[in-house]
Write an enzyme that holds these catalytic residues in place. Structure first.
Site, PDB file in Angstrom:
ATOM      1  N   ARG A 192     -32.846  20.428 -24.140  1.00 23.25           N
ATOM      2  CA  ARG A 192     -33.796  21.509 -24.338  1.00 23.25           C
ATOM      3  C   ARG A 192     -35.139  21.118 -23.735  1.00 23.25           C
ATOM      4  O   ARG A 192     -35.507  19.949 -23.700  1.00 23.25           O
ATOM      5  CB  ARG A 192     -33.966  21.816 -25.831  1.00 23.25           C
ATOM      6  CG  ARG A 192     -32.717  22.379 -26.499  1.00 23.25           C
ATOM      7  CD  ARG A 192     -32.984  22.687 -27.965  1.00 23.25           C
ATOM      8  NE  ARG A 192     -31.798  23.248 -28.614  1.00 23.25           N
ATOM      9  CZ  ARG A 192     -30.848  22.509 -29.166  1.00 23.25           C
ATOM     10  NH1 ARG A 192     -30.946  21.184 -29.179  1.00 23.25           N
ATOM     11  NH2 ARG A 192     -29.790  23.093 -29.733  1.00 23.25           N
ATOM     12  N   LYS A 229     -35.205  20.335 -32.356  1.00 24.54           N
ATOM     13  CA  LYS A 229     -34.684  21.506 -33.053  1.00 24.54           C
ATOM     14  C   LYS A 229     -33.744  21.133 -34.189  1.00 24.54           C
ATOM     15  O   LYS A 229     -33.768  21.752 -35.255  1.00 24.54           O
ATOM     16  CB  LYS A 229     -33.946  22.423 -32.061  1.00 24.54           C
ATOM     17  CG  LYS A 229     -33.433  23.707 -32.685  1.00 24.54           C
ATOM     18  CD  LYS A 229     -32.848  24.640 -31.649  1.00 24.54           C
ATOM     19  CE  LYS A 229     -32.368  25.931 -32.288  1.00 24.54           C
ATOM     20  NZ  LYS A 229     -31.819  26.884 -31.292  1.00 24.54           N
ATOM     21  N   HIS A 282     -35.091  27.799 -20.028  1.00 24.27           N
ATOM     22  CA  HIS A 282     -33.769  27.841 -20.652  1.00 24.27           C
ATOM     23  C   HIS A 282     -32.664  27.920 -19.608  1.00 24.27           C
ATOM     24  O   HIS A 282     -31.507  27.605 -19.893  1.00 24.27           O
ATOM     25  CB  HIS A 282     -33.689  29.033 -21.615  1.00 24.27           C
ATOM     26  CG  HIS A 282     -33.212  28.674 -22.988  1.00 24.27           C
ATOM     27  ND1 HIS A 282     -33.658  27.566 -23.675  1.00 24.27           N
ATOM     28  CD2 HIS A 282     -32.297  29.269 -23.800  1.00 24.27           C
ATOM     29  CE1 HIS A 282     -33.048  27.518 -24.851  1.00 24.27           C
ATOM     30  NE2 HIS A 282     -32.212  28.525 -24.941  1.00 24.27           N
ATOM     31  N   ARG A 316     -30.752  24.543 -18.988  1.00 29.09           N
ATOM     32  CA  ARG A 316     -29.697  24.214 -19.950  1.00 29.09           C
ATOM     33  C   ARG A 316     -28.473  25.110 -19.743  1.00 29.09           C
ATOM     34  O   ARG A 316     -27.328  24.660 -19.834  1.00 29.09           O
ATOM     35  CB  ARG A 316     -30.275  24.364 -21.362  1.00 29.09           C
ATOM     36  CG  ARG A 316     -29.371  23.959 -22.515  1.00 29.09           C
ATOM     37  CD  ARG A 316     -30.239  23.887 -23.772  1.00 29.09           C
ATOM     38  NE  ARG A 316     -29.472  24.005 -24.982  1.00 29.09           N
ATOM     39  CZ  ARG A 316     -28.896  22.985 -25.622  1.00 29.09           C
ATOM     40  NH1 ARG A 316     -28.974  21.775 -25.120  1.00 29.09           N
ATOM     41  NH2 ARG A 316     -28.240  23.178 -26.752  1.00 29.09           N
ATOM     42  N   HIS A 366     -23.455  24.461 -30.243  1.00 28.99           N
ATOM     43  CA  HIS A 366     -23.300  25.871 -30.599  1.00 28.99           C
ATOM     44  C   HIS A 366     -22.296  26.027 -31.736  1.00 28.99           C
ATOM     45  O   HIS A 366     -21.479  25.144 -31.988  1.00 28.99           O
ATOM     46  CB  HIS A 366     -22.827  26.670 -29.382  1.00 28.99           C
ATOM     47  CG  HIS A 366     -23.889  26.860 -28.346  1.00 28.99           C
ATOM     48  ND1 HIS A 366     -23.617  27.194 -27.033  1.00 28.99           N
ATOM     49  CD2 HIS A 366     -25.246  26.750 -28.423  1.00 28.99           C
ATOM     50  CE1 HIS A 366     -24.738  27.296 -26.362  1.00 28.99           C
ATOM     51  NE2 HIS A 366     -25.739  27.038 -27.177  1.00 28.99           N
ATOM     52  N   TYR A 368     -23.678  32.404 -23.838  1.00 30.24           N
ATOM     53  CA  TYR A 368     -24.908  31.673 -23.518  1.00 30.24           C
ATOM     54  C   TYR A 368     -24.971  31.305 -22.045  1.00 30.24           C
ATOM     55  O   TYR A 368     -26.021  31.420 -21.402  1.00 30.24           O
ATOM     56  CB  TYR A 368     -24.961  30.418 -24.387  1.00 30.24           C
ATOM     57  CG  TYR A 368     -26.169  29.542 -24.167  1.00 30.24           C
ATOM     58  CD1 TYR A 368     -27.386  29.843 -24.774  1.00 30.24           C
ATOM     59  CD2 TYR A 368     -26.104  28.392 -23.379  1.00 30.24           C
ATOM     60  CE1 TYR A 368     -28.496  29.033 -24.596  1.00 30.24           C
ATOM     61  CE2 TYR A 368     -27.201  27.577 -23.186  1.00 30.24           C
ATOM     62  CZ  TYR A 368     -28.393  27.905 -23.797  1.00 30.24           C
ATOM     63  OH  TYR A 368     -29.487  27.107 -23.612  1.00 30.24           O
TER      64      TYR A 368
END
Length: 208
Positions: free
Chosen positions: A53, A85, A156, A159, A182, A191
């Site tokens: 990230r 996170k 993003h 990733r 995930h 995603y």
């Protein structure tokens, strides 16, 4: 509704950025960034090759990438990252592309003498802090537009690109799900843009 400046911080909008789907596009952005800044080129190279990230990339310091046991400047084979996170400790392999980029950047800029310095320093504050997520977003988005990529590209996207290319290389989706942390394979497929690609292909073929 998010303002433009806060775009990078807004979860709903961050999910709308797309992965890069060809190696040619990845290379074009790398070269565009490298023309202007080795720092920005490295950030992108590390991002698409590790799947970290952006918050974890920007938290890196020079000492995190240097092998402390080596008598000569040497880049580590693996990164140990405490994810902001999730608070989980991740052990991330650095592939040849990431290690070569780190070596070129750290040695070219002679950063080995400042191990506590941020790896991606801001030009403001005399390099004592990292660039912001917004600055990183704006830099990548600008580079994409400069090389003619019109899909929404942001931090993003790095990733997502990482996951997309792993999937296209044949890696099982459950393994990619695990790497990206995930909740399900369906989340991972959406995603990295696979579901969108499949729907688009079906729509193109419909032609009623």
């Amino acid at each position: 509704m998010c303002t433009d400046k806060k775009y990078v911080l807004c979860g709903d909008l961050m999910k709308k950025v797309q992965p890069l789907r060809t190696k040619a596009d990845v290379e074009r952005i790398k070269q565009e960034l490298k023309k202007h800044s080795l720092r920005d080129w490295l950030l992108f190279t590390v991002g698409v090759n590790t799947g970290l990230r952006i918050s974890d990339i920007l938290a890196l310091h020079v000492s995190d990438v240097l092998d402390q046991a080596s008598s000569k400047p040497k880049i580590v084979d693996r990164l140990e990252v405490s994810e902001k996170k999730t608070s989980k400790l991740r052990d991330v392999l650095l592939n040849p592309a990431a290690r070569t980029a780190l070596r070129d950047y750290v040695i070219t800029k002679d950063l080995t003498s400042s191990p506590n310095a941020p790896l991606f320093p801001s030009r403001k504050g005399r390099g004592r802090r990292s660039i912001s997520r917004y600055t990183a977003y704006r830099t990548l988005n600008k580079a994409a537009r400069a090389v003619g990529i019109h899909e929404s590209i942001g931090t993003h996207s790095m990733r997502k690109t990482f996951g997309y290319f792993l999937y296209m290389s044949g890696l099982d989706i459950t393994r990619i799900q695990y790497m990206l942390n995930h909740s399900s394979p369906d989340v991972t497929l959406a995603y990295i843009g696979i579901k969108r690609d499949e729907i688009d292909a079906s729509m193109r073929a419909l032609n009623l």
